[in-house]
Design a protein around this motif. Structure first.
Motif, PDB file in Angstrom:
ATOM      1  N   ASN A 130      40.565  49.425  41.566  1.00 27.58           N
ATOM      2  CA  ASN A 130      39.917  48.146  41.302  1.00 27.58           C
ATOM      3  C   ASN A 130      38.691  48.316  40.414  1.00 27.58           C
ATOM      4  O   ASN A 130      38.665  47.830  39.288  1.00 27.58           O
ATOM      5  N   GLU A 131      37.670  49.001  40.936  1.00 26.76           N
ATOM      6  CA  GLU A 131      36.437  49.127  40.163  1.00 26.76           C
ATOM      7  C   GLU A 131      35.604  50.298  40.641  1.00 26.76           C
ATOM      8  O   GLU A 131      35.739  50.756  41.781  1.00 26.76           O
ATOM      9  N   THR A 171      40.148  40.666  39.008  1.00 34.57           N
ATOM     10  CA  THR A 171      40.158  39.434  39.798  1.00 34.57           C
ATOM     11  C   THR A 171      39.459  39.601  41.143  1.00 34.57           C
ATOM     12  O   THR A 171      39.418  38.659  41.931  1.00 34.57           O
ATOM     13  N   ALA A 172      38.939  40.794  41.427  1.00 31.51           N
ATOM     14  CA  ALA A 172      38.330  41.069  42.727  1.00 31.51           C
ATOM     15  C   ALA A 172      36.804  40.936  42.629  1.00 31.51           C
ATOM     16  O   ALA A 172      36.287  39.876  42.273  1.00 31.51           O
ATOM     17  N   TYR A 173      36.070  41.990  42.954  1.00 29.79           N
ATOM     18  CA  TYR A 173      34.604  41.945  42.937  1.00 29.79           C
ATOM     19  C   TYR A 173      34.092  41.536  41.558  1.00 29.79           C
ATOM     20  O   TYR A 173      33.154  40.738  41.427  1.00 29.79           O
ATOM     21  N   ASN A 174      34.720  42.038  40.512  1.00 29.16           N
ATOM     22  CA  ASN A 174      34.321  41.700  39.149  1.00 29.16           C
ATOM     23  C   ASN A 174      34.308  40.188  38.933  1.00 29.16           C
ATOM     24  O   ASN A 174      33.354  39.630  38.372  1.00 29.16           O
ATOM     25  N   PHE A 175      35.341  39.508  39.359  1.00 30.78           N
ATOM     26  CA  PHE A 175      35.433  38.058  39.165  1.00 30.78           C
ATOM     27  C   PHE A 175      34.378  37.325  39.991  1.00 30.78           C
ATOM     28  O   PHE A 175      33.818  36.314  39.555  1.00 30.78           O
ATOM     29  N   SER A 176      34.075  37.847  41.177  1.00 32.43           N
ATOM     30  CA  SER A 176      33.105  37.183  42.044  1.00 32.43           C
ATOM     31  C   SER A 176      31.690  37.249  41.486  1.00 32.43           C
ATOM     32  O   SER A 176      30.831  36.447  41.861  1.00 32.43           O
ATOM     33  N   VAL A 177      31.417  38.211  40.593  1.00 29.91           N
ATOM     34  CA  VAL A 177      30.093  38.287  39.954  1.00 29.91           C
ATOM     35  C   VAL A 177      30.171  37.797  38.501  1.00 29.91           C
ATOM     36  O   VAL A 177      29.401  38.199  37.646  1.00 29.91           O
ATOM     37  N   ASN A 178      31.151  36.894  38.263  1.00 28.07           N
ATOM     38  CA  ASN A 178      31.299  36.199  36.975  1.00 28.07           C
ATOM     39  C   ASN A 178      31.760  37.102  35.834  1.00 28.07           C
ATOM     40  O   ASN A 178      31.485  36.823  34.667  1.00 28.07           O
TER      41      ASN A 178
END
Length: 271
Positions: A130-131, A171-178
């Motif tokens: 993921n990241e 689409t995971a943590y990355n997406f949640s921090v825009n």
């Protein structure tokens, strides 16, 4: 041909394909454990080492653990959701599992490799699907220097942290921090700040997946930072080097119409 001779059989395509041998792995959740017992009774089970397909029962976290466990084997993994979100998983159903697996599409993903050096000079290698993220450990914001392919691009980022996401992880943590959502087959990585204070208007960067990303922690004793690769964490980090390991393949199987590409596209339209 003599009357008592039988015609030769046609090519192997004339014969039915043998059913894939399945191994069932489950998270510790009661629903996942129960599902594994029932599916084993219905379909039988092989040890993971000799199975053709690994069936992972749980949520996205368990799917990531399974991907790490079979890293480098290229053994296909078919996930069924017995967790919460289940973005990486297929819908759980007990019936028709063999047919679903035979008809499934393949998504090939590659991990990030993180080399993290702590303030005592010790270097640890870990992989992430993921990241890779750097996160402040204390009440003080982190100060980070970012270089791409050994060229400093940002001399000082003051923030809660920064992350490097794969298309799968975008689409995971990355997406949640825009951060941006990346198409699964795009040769790209997302570099995304977490609650950036300065530069105030910096929103990150989209990089080729061949990039070598070096993140150095400034004032690591005063402003400690943890480096995280999926489930692995190293604290008191001084420097992290991140790159995609394209020669390592992992295969995930998804039901027709529910591929990772389709799910990532749906996320961008709020589905």
């Amino acid at each position: 041909m003599a009357d008592d001779q039988q015609p030769e059989r046609g090519p192997a395509l004339d014969r039915p394909r043998p059913a894939p041998r399945l191994a069932f792995l489950a998270s510790n959740a009661p629903d996942a454990q129960l599902a594994a017992k029932r599916l084993t009774r219905f379909y039988g089970a092989e040890p993971p080492e000799t199975a053709d397909v690994i069936v992972a029962l749980g949520g996205d976290g368990f799917m990531l653990q399974t991907l790490h466990r079979f890293l480098g084997t290229e053994k296909p993994i078919y996930g069924m959701n017995r967790g919460s979100v289940g973005f990486l998983m297929n819908e759980f159903r007990e019936d028709g599992l063999i047919e679903r697996i035979v008809a499934a599409g393949r998504s090939v993903v590659h991990p990030l490799t993180m080399h993290a050096t702590d303030i005592r000079g010790r270097t640890i290698e870990a992989r992430a699907f993921n990241e890779v993220s750097l996160l402040r450990q204390s009440y003080q914001a982190a100060k980070l220097e970012i270089a791409i392919d050994d060229k400093i691009r940002l001399a000082e980022l003051v923030a809660d942290g920064v992350l490097v996401a794969t298309p799968t992880g975008s689409t995971a943590y990355n997406f949640s921090v825009n951060g941006p959502i990346l198409p699964l087959n795009a040769p790209l990585l997302a570099l995304t700040p977490i609650s950036a204070f300065r530069p105030r208007h910096w929103r990150g960067a989209i990089l080729p997946d061949t990039a070598r990303i070096t993140i150095r922690v400034r004032e690591p004793d005063k402003r400690p930072v943890a480096a995280v690769a999926d489930h692995f964490e190293q604290r008191d980090t001084a420097e992290v080097v991140v790159g995609m390991e394209r020669e390592v393949n992992l295969v995930m199987l998804h039901d027709p119409g529910h591929s990772l590409e389709e799910r990532i596209l749906n996320e961008q339209f709020g589905h």
